[in-house]
Design an enzyme around this catalytic site. Structure first.
Site, PDB file in Angstrom:
ATOM      1  N   ASP A  82      -0.293  -4.088  10.051  1.00  8.60           N
ATOM      2  CA  ASP A  82       1.587  -4.429   9.121  1.00  8.60           C
ATOM      3  C   ASP A  82       2.347  -3.457   9.464  1.00  8.60           C
ATOM      4  OD1 ASP A  82       2.267  -5.740   7.085  1.00  8.60           O
ATOM      5  OD2 ASP A  82       1.789  -4.746   5.354  1.00  8.60           O
ATOM      6  N   GLU A 115       2.555  -6.085  14.051  1.00  9.02           N
ATOM      7  CA  GLU A 115       3.373  -6.862  13.808  1.00  9.02           C
ATOM      8  C   GLU A 115       4.656  -5.647  13.809  1.00  9.02           C
ATOM      9  OE1 GLU A 115       5.054  -7.810   9.555  1.00  9.02           O
ATOM     10  OE2 GLU A 115       4.621  -6.526  10.002  1.00  9.02           O
TER      11      GLU A 115
HETATM   12  C1  NOJ Z   1       5.041  -7.622   6.705  1.00  7.07           C
HETATM   13  C2  NOJ Z   1       4.020  -8.617   5.990  1.00  7.07           C
HETATM   14  O1  NOJ Z   1       3.357  -9.720   6.917  1.00  7.07           O
HETATM   15  C3  NOJ Z   1       4.127  -9.538   4.332  1.00  7.07           C
HETATM   16  O2  NOJ Z   1       3.706  -9.891   3.869  1.00  7.07           O
HETATM   17  C4  NOJ Z   1       4.232  -8.052   3.653  1.00  7.07           C
HETATM   18  O3  NOJ Z   1       4.799  -8.321   2.118  1.00  7.07           O
HETATM   19  C5  NOJ Z   1       5.313  -6.865   4.256  1.00  7.07           C
HETATM   20  N1  NOJ Z   1       4.489  -6.526   5.717  1.00  7.07           N
HETATM   21  C6  NOJ Z   1       4.881  -5.625   3.518  1.00  7.07           C
HETATM   22  O4  NOJ Z   1       3.235  -5.525   3.647  1.00  7.07           O
END
Ligand code: NOJ
Length: 569
Positions: A203, A257
């Site tokens: 993440d 991500e």
């Molecule tokens: C990316 C995640 O996909 C999202 O759902 C989340 O709110 C944020 N990061 C914070 O962790």
């Protein structure tokens, strides 16, 4: 299961656990529900699953606020359930990636609680970003950063100090300059790898390190040069993690991500000793328009070739607007900062394009992500009553952005009315029954945030799903689509089967073929071609031996408007 290098060509299905399948009837998806549906996933033909966070969490941001990285939230089950799930998924030939949230934790995490209990300047605060404020009495935040969810990125404590959170205030940002933070996450990786997890989705992978001194961004910040993302120091963290993943006999993998504005920045995360792959958000955000799509495909292939990483393709996830809805709009792009909720969409056009887009992504070289419900052609639910909205974005944006709940509505499995088979209350065959007694949950999770009551140990009566499902989904249940040979579900199954049989062994290259305006055609290997018709009129297919699959019926060699065909050539 393909072994080494499986991730280079994998079709990975994203499980948004709260909304996939509910095995204990509390209205929230869980491990029991997921375990019961593993045969569905095997039959769909995907190689791996990515589960959004399953750790102990108060659910202030759907689990992206972790209070205990080594245990499962009681809303989803127990650690023993997770171990059973891993074993069963592997028996079905499915690898499992889980979400790792290293950029921030929950305000309920013991580290943050200890930090709050300690006075300013105490070492217990050094794992986070605490700072005095500016202004005569420290009444102004330490800098001008804003949270991705809206509002300032700082919250002030009664003792006068402020702490940093780039997301919700319940998600304090960890300080990755602290050696204890690094050691902790390396241990967390091993904890789950040792239990059979095949990899992690990371993440906010670009956000862990900050520019020293946390300087202001100023009035007109350069998106490619922000002090809270893509700091050079982050790469050293991933090199250390890669060494850990590679130390396993069956090497484990990472998908990042990485939301960054330039491919030059993005590609550095994919160097051979860093992350294995990353989501292709450039493709997700791209307009459904042939020139833009062709350019994005070319850019993707060129960029990934530089570092030897496999390209990936993704159309939707739990943070975006479902692509059936996006592709039915006049403006088919996606922008994280402006979701354009409620913009007019043509549902018929959206579905036709989504069918073609699915086939296109499954035909391209590399890895591909399918977000749960893509295979059912679900659209964004745009009329969730305001008092049912759970996404923190809604509150943080002062009620200007409904946020992401519309793509997170629980899946419809069967029947004519909500919960459409999503919840299976108290089924004696529910796998959760056998495991509820041996919970090894240790943290004091308070699963709040307005969700249904937590806990999987007692059998509740069936509650309505945590987000309301549209009545129109009766036509889109798995059961309904099983019975319809022309459904989106059958298209996905057929495409995934053909992809496995004919495409995954081909080189990671494509050759564009000459085609009419508004049509894209490319070849892979000697015997396969993919043609996409972006126009509103039928297009003549190039010479071919057979149509292997098409998203719309091909008649007399004509590919209908908005269609895609796979050809044996
Ligand atoms: C990316 C995640 O996909 C999202 O759902 C989340 O709110 C944020 N990061 C914070 O962790």
């Amino acid at each position: 299961m393909r072994s080494n290098g499986w991730w280079r060509t994998a079709a990975i299905y994203q499980i948004y656990l709260r909304s996939f399948a509910d095995g204990n009837g509390d209205g929230v998806g869980d491990l029991a529900g997921l375990r019961a549906r593993l045969p569905y996933l095997r039959d769909l033909g995907v190689d791996a699953l990515w589960l959004t966070p399953w750790n102990v969490s108060p659910m202030a941001d759907g689990g992206y606020d972790v209070a205990d990285y080594r245990d499962i939230d009681p809303l989803f089950g127990t650690l023993a359930d997770a171990e059973r799930f891993l074993a069963e998924a592997h028996e079905q030939g499915l690898r499992v990636l889980v979400d790792l949230v290293p950029n921030h934790c929950s305000d309920a995490h013991p580290w943050f609680r200890a930090a709050l209990a300690a006075p300013p300047g105490d070492p217990a605060r050094a794992r986070f970003w605490f700072s005095p404020g500016r202004g005569a009495d420290g009444e102004l935040p330490p800098n001008d950063w804003t949270s991705y969810f809206g509002g300032p990125a700082w919250t002030r404590l009664p003792d006068g100090e402020w702490y940093l959170h780039m997301f919700a205030p319940q998600q304090p940002e960890l300080n990755w300059e602290h050696p204890g933070v690094r050691a902790e996450f390396e241990d967390v990786l091993r904890f789950w790898f040792d239990r059979g997890v095949d990899g992690f989705r990371i993440d906010v992978a670009h956000g862990l390190m900050k520019t020293p001194g946390l300087p202001d961004v100023g009035a007109a910040p350069d998106p490619a040069d922000l002090p809270y993302q893509d700091h050079d120091g982050v790469h050293e963290i991933y090199r250390a993690w890669r060494a850990i993943a590679d130390s396993y006999e069956d090497p484990r993998v990472f998908v990042g991500e990485v939301w960054l504005p330039t491919t030059a920045q993005f590609v550095r995360y994919l160097r051979p000793d860093e992350l294995h792959s990353a989501f292709n958000f450039e493709f997700l955000c791209c307009a459904w328009e042939p020139n833009a799509i062709r350019k994005t495909i070319d850019d993707t292939l060129d960029t990934h070739r530089l570092v030897g990483a496999p390209p990936t393709w993704v159309l939707s996830n739990h943070d975006t607007i479902r692509h059936v809805t996006r592709y039915g709009r006049e403006d088919t792009t996606f922008d994280l900062g402006n979701r354009r909720h409620g913009a007019f969409t043509d549902p018929v056009l959206g579905v036709r394009r989504a069918r073609a887009a699915a086939m296109l992504t499954l035909a391209l070289p590399g890895g591909v992500y399918v977000y749960q419900g893509d295979e059912l052609g679900l659209s964004e639910v745009e009329d969730i009553p305001l008092d049912r909205i759970q996404d923190p974005t809604w509150e943080r944006s002062s009620h200007t952005d409904r946020g992401r709940d519309g793509c997170r509505v629980p899946l419809p499995w069967s029947g004519d009315a909500s919960p459409f088979g999503f919840s299976s209350p108290g089924s004696s065959s529910s796998p959760s029954l056998s495991s509820s007694a041996d919970s090894s949950s240790s943290a004091d999770s308070s699963s709040s945030a307005g969700l249904s009551s937590p806990g999987s140990s007692s059998l509740p009566s069936s509650q309505e799903p945590w987000l309301p499902q549209p009545a129109s989904w009766a036509a889109l249940t798995v059961e309904a689509q099983e019975a319809d040979a022309s459904s989106m579900l059958h298209l996905y199954r057929a495409a995934l089967a053909l992809r496995n049989a004919r495409l995954v062994s081909l080189p990671e290259e494509i050759t564009w073929l000459t085609s009419d305006d508004g049509v894209l055609s490319f070849r892979r290997g000697d015997g396969f071609a993919c043609v996409v018709n972006f126009t509103a009129a039928p297009a003549r297919l190039p010479e071919h031996a057979a149509v292997l699959l098409s998203s719309e019926p091909v008649v007399d060699g004509l590919l209908p408007a908005d269609g895609c065909a796979w050809l044996a050539v």
